[in-house]
Enzyme design. Structure first.
Site, PDB file in Angstrom:
ATOM      1  N   ARG A 257      12.983 -45.162  15.821  1.00 32.13           N
ATOM      2  CA  ARG A 257      14.380 -45.096  16.300  1.00 32.13           C
ATOM      3  C   ARG A 257      14.461 -44.383  17.652  1.00 32.13           C
ATOM      4  O   ARG A 257      15.219 -44.794  18.543  1.00 32.13           O
ATOM      5  CB  ARG A 257      15.274 -44.404  15.249  1.00 32.13           C
ATOM      6  CG  ARG A 257      16.771 -44.579  15.494  1.00 32.13           C
ATOM      7  CD  ARG A 257      17.382 -43.518  16.388  1.00 32.13           C
ATOM      8  NE  ARG A 257      17.056 -42.206  15.900  1.00 32.13           N
ATOM      9  CZ  ARG A 257      16.700 -41.195  16.673  1.00 32.13           C
ATOM     10  NH1 ARG A 257      16.630 -41.312  17.984  1.00 32.13           N
ATOM     11  NH2 ARG A 257      16.411 -40.011  16.132  1.00 32.13           N
TER      12      ARG A 257
ATOM     13  N   GLY B 127      13.791 -38.081  31.648  1.00 33.93           N
ATOM     14  CA  GLY B 127      13.297 -36.737  31.925  1.00 33.93           C
ATOM     15  C   GLY B 127      14.393 -35.773  32.292  1.00 33.93           C
ATOM     16  O   GLY B 127      14.846 -35.737  33.446  1.00 33.93           O
TER      17      GLY B 127
ATOM     18  N   GLU C 227      12.918 -29.338  30.948  1.00 31.30           N
ATOM     19  CA  GLU C 227      11.798 -28.756  31.701  1.00 31.30           C
ATOM     20  C   GLU C 227      11.195 -27.610  30.888  1.00 31.30           C
ATOM     21  O   GLU C 227      11.834 -27.104  29.954  1.00 31.30           O
ATOM     22  CB  GLU C 227      12.307 -28.225  33.050  1.00 31.30           C
ATOM     23  CG  GLU C 227      12.902 -29.326  33.903  1.00 31.30           C
ATOM     24  CD  GLU C 227      13.238 -28.883  35.319  1.00 31.30           C
ATOM     25  OE1 GLU C 227      13.164 -27.659  35.607  1.00 31.30           O
ATOM     26  OE2 GLU C 227      13.552 -29.776  36.130  1.00 31.30           O
TER      27      GLU C 227
ATOM     28  N   HIS D 185      13.708 -24.911  30.992  1.00 31.73           N
ATOM     29  CA  HIS D 185      15.117 -25.300  30.879  1.00 31.73           C
ATOM     30  C   HIS D 185      15.277 -26.406  29.850  1.00 31.73           C
ATOM     31  O   HIS D 185      15.157 -27.592  30.168  1.00 31.73           O
ATOM     32  CB  HIS D 185      15.677 -25.736  32.242  1.00 31.73           C
ATOM     33  CG  HIS D 185      15.620 -24.636  33.241  1.00 31.73           C
ATOM     34  ND1 HIS D 185      14.587 -24.474  34.131  1.00 31.73           N
ATOM     35  CD2 HIS D 185      16.461 -23.582  33.456  1.00 31.73           C
ATOM     36  CE1 HIS D 185      14.786 -23.390  34.861  1.00 31.73           C
ATOM     37  NE2 HIS D 185      15.921 -22.834  34.466  1.00 31.73           N
TER      38      HIS D 185
ATOM     39  N   GLY E 192       4.918 -32.744  -7.074  1.00 31.26           N
ATOM     40  CA  GLY E 192       3.715 -32.789  -6.237  1.00 31.26           C
ATOM     41  C   GLY E 192       3.594 -34.092  -5.476  1.00 31.26           C
ATOM     42  O   GLY E 192       3.136 -34.108  -4.326  1.00 31.26           O
TER      43      GLY E 192
ATOM     44  N   GLU F  36      18.065 -33.732  21.736  1.00 23.40           N
ATOM     45  CA  GLU F  36      19.432 -34.209  21.997  1.00 23.40           C
ATOM     46  C   GLU F  36      20.456 -33.106  21.741  1.00 23.40           C
ATOM     47  O   GLU F  36      21.577 -33.377  21.327  1.00 23.40           O
ATOM     48  CB  GLU F  36      19.779 -35.414  21.111  1.00 23.40           C
ATOM     49  CG  GLU F  36      18.863 -36.588  21.285  1.00 23.40           C
ATOM     50  CD  GLU F  36      19.285 -37.507  22.408  1.00 23.40           C
ATOM     51  OE1 GLU F  36      20.260 -37.153  23.088  1.00 23.40           O
ATOM     52  OE2 GLU F  36      18.621 -38.530  22.587  1.00 23.40           O
TER      53      GLU F  36
ATOM     54  N   PHE G 249      27.956 -20.227  25.516  1.00 20.42           N
ATOM     55  CA  PHE G 249      26.537 -20.576  25.711  1.00 20.42           C
ATOM     56  C   PHE G 249      25.757 -19.378  26.249  1.00 20.42           C
ATOM     57  O   PHE G 249      26.272 -18.612  27.046  1.00 20.42           O
ATOM     58  CB  PHE G 249      26.388 -21.754  26.697  1.00 20.42           C
ATOM     59  CG  PHE G 249      27.021 -23.015  26.179  1.00 20.42           C
ATOM     60  CD1 PHE G 249      26.532 -23.619  25.013  1.00 20.42           C
ATOM     61  CD2 PHE G 249      28.104 -23.591  26.820  1.00 20.42           C
ATOM     62  CE1 PHE G 249      27.120 -24.767  24.521  1.00 20.42           C
ATOM     63  CE2 PHE G 249      28.698 -24.748  26.334  1.00 20.42           C
ATOM     64  CZ  PHE G 249      28.212 -25.331  25.186  1.00 20.42           C
TER      65      PHE G 249
END
Ligand code: TGC
Ligand code: FAD
Length: 390
Positions: free
Chosen positions: A96, A136, A139, A142, A347, A370, A390
């Protein structure tokens, strides 16, 4: 692995779907049963992405389901996209991931922010899987705070010179292009299409993951990469641009998580009916019934949430905070169901004979990427109170 999946529909949510939605669900489900379930455990054990599925994902329309047909997409609505993500993630979160990165994080920004030339050059090939992309943003220093990114480019005539690095990038080791978010000399964020083969661009693979093992993850390294200016997405700049892409992918994940939860519930239910202890199937025991009843309750609530969110999205009315609520709730719901379902199997639950443990480990990535579980709570907190925590 034998695939004997049946899907729970306790509240007759099928009544809310169109015939086209049901057909899409059926065909995607059959593809997952035929092409994903029988092989996925082996690939996860080997920590290898089943690359041969790319062409088939293109054929079933999983790349850009909602992108207009003129660019090679299927031109479907948001519920159709969600249903596809649900069915594919029922097979494996990594598969996915490949579909949602290609659709929402690569095709979507090119479609929404790209020039006509960029759309014509890239979208049709991305839709078939002839070309694969990655996204992309994150980082090394970040992750939750992408606005602090240091990847940057400088003007160089008809080119820009790109420097920096990205990490944790799904599909980077084999992607043909990367949609990379980088700052210009005025610290403004732009999307730049970097193509494999450009000098100074490399994509080393990340190894030793215990989660999303059937998905290929890597870095993006830019060492004075000369990128033509025509590869910059002209339509939108600023952090809001990648965040719009994330909204689309997060919405798809809210459906994907339902697929995982359904598979875990279905496996636990079947096992509990067959497994006899103390002279009776364990399904006859109250403690196991409590687990199953709570799983079905949470799946049903999540189904209604994503269906309603899909309708809001179809009408361009879904807010980012509403999307955060659904991604956060549904992934957390799936994490809890996977853990409970694993216990129902005793198990046997820890073996690769069943899908649950693989799902459980995959979900540790899904609850992190995400936007982490915490970040989505803070997005909601901001929306409710007006205070940014934040
Ligand atoms: P903040 O100051 O709040 O916002 C900056 C600008 O962006 C606008 N904005 C949005 N625009 C569109 N959609 C949204 N969801 C938006 N949220 C905010 C905002 O209005 C503002 O615009 P402007 O014009 O005023 O500049 O930004 P912040 O720096 O405080 O950060 C906000 C925060 C923390 C919510 C955001 O950075 C965040 O979501 N962080 C989490 C990072 C994240 O989710 N990374 C995901 C990387 S990709 C990935 O994981 C792919 S995995 C794929 C797979 O394999 O499936
Ligand atoms: P951090 O941001 O360092 O967070 C660490 C912890 O601190 C978390 O628990 C977080 O919730 C918490 N935290 C952070 N900020 C706050 C705050 N303000 N208040 C309270 N707590 C806070 N990224 C891409 O760009 N493209 C991809 O394709 C991609 N694919 C991925 C695939 C995988 C398998 C994984 C694991 C990640 C992927 N990511 C991708 C990266 C992902 O989006 C980040 O891992 C995620 O955004 C979190 O960033 P981080 O790992 O740096 O954690």
């Amino acid at each position: 692995m034998h695939d004997n999946f049946t899907s729970p529909d306790f509240y007759q949510i099928d009544d809310l779907l169109s015939e086209e939605h049901k057909l899409i669900r059926e065909s995607t489900r059959q593809w997952v049963s035929k092409s994903v379930s029988p092989i996925i455990e082996d690939y996860a054990q080997k920590a290898e992405f089943p690359k041969h599925l790319i062409k088939e994902l293109g054929e079933i329309g999983a790349f850009g389901p909602y992108i207009p047909e003129k660019y090679g997409g299927a031109g479907l609505d948001q519920i159709s996209y969600g249903i596809m993500m649900q069915e594919i993630e029922r097979g494996d979160s990594g598969i996915r991931s490949t579909a949602s990165v290609q659709s929402s994080l690569v095709m979507y920004p090119i479609w929404k922010f790209g020039s006509e030339d960029q759309k014509e050059k890239f979208l049709p090939k991305l839709a078939t899987g002839e070309m694969m992309g990655c996204f992309g943003l994150t980082e090394p220093d970040h992750g939750s705070n992408p606005g602090g990114m240091i990847t940057n480019f400088k003007d160089d005539g008809d080119h820009v010179i790109l420097n920096g690095s990205k990490m944790w990038i799904s599909n980077s080791p084999f992607a043909d292009i990367a949609v990379v978010w980088a700052k210009d000399e005025n610290k403004r964020i732009h999307g730049v299409i970097v193509e494999r083969g450009m000098e100074g661009f490399s994509t080393p693979e990340t190894h030793n993951k215990w989660s999303l093992r059937a998905s290929s993850t890597g870095e993006l390294i830019f060492d004075n990469v000369k990128v033509p200016k025509e590869n910059i997405l002209p339509g939108k700049s600023g952090l809001g641009a990648p965040l719009m892409c994330l909204d689309s992918a997060r919405y798809g994940i809210s459906w994907g998580a339902i697929g995982v939860a359904m598979d875990c519930y279905n496996t636990a239910l079947k096992y509990s009916l067959e497994r006899v202890q103390f002279g009776k199937p364990i399904a006859a025991k109250q403690l196991q019934q409590k687990k199953l009843a709570e799983m079905l309750t949470e799946i049903t609530k999540a189904q209604l949430l994503s269906w309603k969110l899909g309708n809001l999205k179809n009408n361009n009315k879904a807010s980012s905070a509403q999307i955060s609520l659904a991604k956060r709730n549904n992934v957390d719901m799936a994490v809890n169901i996977a853990r409970e379902a694993r216990q129902v199997l005793g198990g046997m639950g820890i073996t690769g004979e069943y899908s649950i443990m693989r799902h459980m480990m995959n979900l540790e990535s899904v609850i992190t990427y995400e936007g982490t579980h915490d970040i989505h709570l803070l997005i909601l907190g901001h929306d409710i109170t007006g205070h940014n925590a934040f």
